[in-house]
Write an enzyme that holds these catalytic residues in place. Structure first.
Site, PDB file in Angstrom:
ATOM      1  N   ASP A  16       0.823  -1.309  -0.116  1.00 16.66           N
ATOM      2  CA  ASP A  16      -0.025   0.061  -0.112  1.00 16.66           C
ATOM      3  C   ASP A  16       0.811   1.257   0.025  1.00 16.66           C
ATOM      4  OD1 ASP A  16      -2.389  -1.536   0.264  1.00 16.66           O
ATOM      5  OD2 ASP A  16      -1.826  -1.887   2.493  1.00 16.66           O
TER       6      ASP A  16
ATOM      7  N   THR B 219       2.389 -12.247   3.447  1.00 22.76           N
ATOM      8  CA  THR B 219       1.637 -12.819   2.400  1.00 22.76           C
ATOM      9  C   THR B 219       2.223 -14.300   2.085  1.00 22.76           C
ATOM     10  OG1 THR B 219       0.560 -12.580   0.293  1.00 22.76           O
ATOM     11  CG2 THR B 219       3.097 -11.769   0.433  1.00 22.76           C
TER      12      THR B 219
ATOM     13  N   THR C   1       3.756  13.876  -5.167  1.00 23.03           N
ATOM     14  CA  THR C   1       3.360  14.923  -4.475  1.00 23.03           C
ATOM     15  C   THR C   1       1.748  14.987  -4.318  1.00 23.03           C
ATOM     16  OG1 THR C   1       3.715  16.671  -5.974  1.00 23.03           O
ATOM     17  CG2 THR C   1       5.300  16.443  -4.445  1.00 23.03           C
TER      18      THR C   1
ATOM     19  N   LEU D  42       4.105  12.483   0.561  1.00 25.37           N
ATOM     20  CA  LEU D  42       4.987  13.420   1.165  1.00 25.37           C
ATOM     21  C   LEU D  42       3.949  14.500   1.864  1.00 25.37           C
ATOM     22  CD1 LEU D  42       7.836  14.605   2.259  1.00 25.37           C
ATOM     23  CD2 LEU D  42       7.657  15.831   0.193  1.00 25.37           C
TER      24      LEU D  42
ATOM     25  N   LYS E 132       2.101   2.447  -4.984  1.00 24.63           N
ATOM     26  CA  LYS E 132       2.794   1.822  -6.239  1.00 24.63           C
ATOM     27  C   LYS E 132       1.883   2.175  -7.459  1.00 24.63           C
ATOM     28  CE  LYS E 132       3.245  -2.540  -4.542  1.00 24.63           C
ATOM     29  NZ  LYS E 132       2.866  -2.292  -2.979  1.00 24.63           N
TER      30      LYS E 132
ATOM     31  N   GLN F  70       1.837  -6.162  -2.817  1.00 24.73           N
ATOM     32  CA  GLN F  70       2.298  -6.187  -1.484  1.00 24.73           C
ATOM     33  C   GLN F  70       3.622  -5.434  -1.306  1.00 24.73           C
ATOM     34  OE1 GLN F  70       1.406  -9.692  -2.529  1.00 24.73           O
ATOM     35  NE2 GLN F  70      -0.628  -9.395  -1.729  1.00 24.73           N
TER      36      GLN F  70
END
Length: 422
Positions: A13, A231, A406, A324, A16, A216
């Site tokens: 999480d 996992t 961002t 961020l 990606k 994952q």
């Protein structure tokens, strides 16, 4: 031309989806090399949102070949449903742009039944699986009783394997029904089936750009993660060769995705977890709910110890630092720089389950910037305190930031090192 491998460096999480979409736009081939439909990427392309679970990110890119590798476990019904959903959004999905490794193992209803029963039976709430049969399917794979995509092309072989598998799971009476369902699905599934290794070898010979994407994160790796709260597959970069079907040098530039803070779904150790207003704030600002399950994510400070360890195991060349902007309102920001276990300092995440649960984080406090970083596209747009935070992350993990995200929008990125050109 160079290849790129994208892996998570935390508990998954990490954001990606945006990164793999950004890279997939420049790749000729995109390969999923492990996991199942228990994880997902959310992509936004030309204002259209796509939630992918099994399909590689390249599937929404015209002219890009997407490959589901043999290291993936595939629920055939889920795969066909996902293809139908993507087609419903105007994406052409055909054997010309989607290849399913003929060696990939199938997830059957019995696997989901076993998965759910185990979770229900665990007095402490289970591992926290998605109940989608991923673990039991991998168990049957390594137990040499699994059913593969290629078996769908051999009805007699398929029947014998289904009967043996169902007998092993003490459900022999269901074998005929499962066999008939698989026979009915076979023609559509086999349209995409092919030797994945051959396609990748051809791509190598032709000098094409290949992006390998995992699901994952490294801390959920079955060998290197917070076992047993992990996992059922290897999520680290080293799995690319086996899970995709290519030589180890094909990995190329390893890009490790990491959040500017930490999250985790499900149970298991989480040294920097915040069960207070700050944790709730991170969850709310970061919209921390799972793509696949919708489950609320636990939130905490950035854990440089765990990320440094994950980067070492995967041989990460550069970090893609995401979210961020979630930290924008905080007056102070903490980073975990080490642990203490039974009063003694510790510079790594230990392997033992008890030790992982017992470690206490050692924090360093940095000033927040309390101004907007969301949407920044140049380093000059970042507040000095935000730059200082990024530099501290680099120093503590030992890996430079190659890309800064961002916001969820593709354009809101700051590129430092081009992974494909590195």
């Amino acid at each position: 031309m160079g290849n790129v491998t994208v892996v998570g460096t935390q508990w998954g999480d990490e954001g990606k989806g945006k990164i793999v979409d950004w890279l997939a736009a420049r790749a000729d081939v995109v390969v999923r090399f492990q996991g199942g439909h228990n994880a997902g990427h959310t992509l936004v392309v030309d204002g259209v949102e796509y939630k992918l679970h099994l399909l590689p990110s390249g599937v929404v890119r015209p002219g890009t070949l997407s490959v589901v590798g043999g290291g993936v476990v595939v629920d055939p019904r889920a795969l066909l449903a996902e293809i139908a959903t993507i087609r419903g959004k105007g994406v052409d999905v055909s054997p010309q742009n989607l290849l399913l490794a003929d060696t990939a193992h199938l997830i059957l209803p019995i696997h989901q039944a076993v998965d759910g029963a185990r979770e229900d039976a665990c007095a402490r709430g289970g591992i926290g699986t998605t109940r989608r049969g991923i673990g039991p399917a991998y168990e049957d794979k390594v137990g040499r009783r699994g059913i593969r995509v290629c078996d769908l092309a051999e009805p007699d072989t398929l029947r014998a394997k289904v009967e043996a598998l169902m007998a092993y799971h003490n459900a022999p009476g269901d074998a005929h029904g499962v066999y008939q369902v698989l026979l009915a699905l076979a023609p559509e599934i086999l349209r995409y089936a092919a030797p994945a290794w051959r396609a990748l070898d051809q791509a190598r010979a032709e000098g094409k750009r290949v992006m390998f994407e995992g699901a994952q994160g490294a801390l959920l790796d079955v060998d290197h993660g917070t076992y047993p709260f992990v996992t059922s597959s290897n999520t680290v970069a080293g799995q690319v060769a086996a899970g995709a079907g290519c030589g180890p040098r094909a990995t190329g530039f390893v890009l490790g995705i990491t959040k500017a803070y930490t999250t985790r779904v499900g149970t298991g150790p989480f040294p920097t977890e915040l069960e207070d207003d700050t944790g709730a704030l991170l969850g709310a600002r970061g919209r921390e709910f799972g793509t696949t399950t919708g489950r609320k994510r636990r939130c905490g400070w950035f854990d440089a110890v765990a990320v440094r360890q994950a980067c070492a195991i995967s041989g990460v060349d550069g970090l893609a630092l995401t979210k961020l902007d979630v930290l924008d309102t905080l007056a102070e920001i903490r980073i975990c720089t080490g642990y203490r276990l039974a009063g003694a300092p510790l510079d790594h995440l230990p392997a033992g389950q008890g030790a992982q649960s017992a470690v206490e984080p050692v924090y360093e406090t940095l000033p927040g910037w309390q101004s907007q970083t969301r949407g920044a596209r140049r380093w000059a747009d970042l507040p000095p305190a935000a730059v200082a935070y990024i530099r501290r992350v680099e120093a503590l993990t030992g890996v430079p930031v190659a890309l800064l995200s961002t916001s969820p929008e593709r354009e809101d990125s700051i590129l430092v090192t081009d992974p494909f050109g590195a």
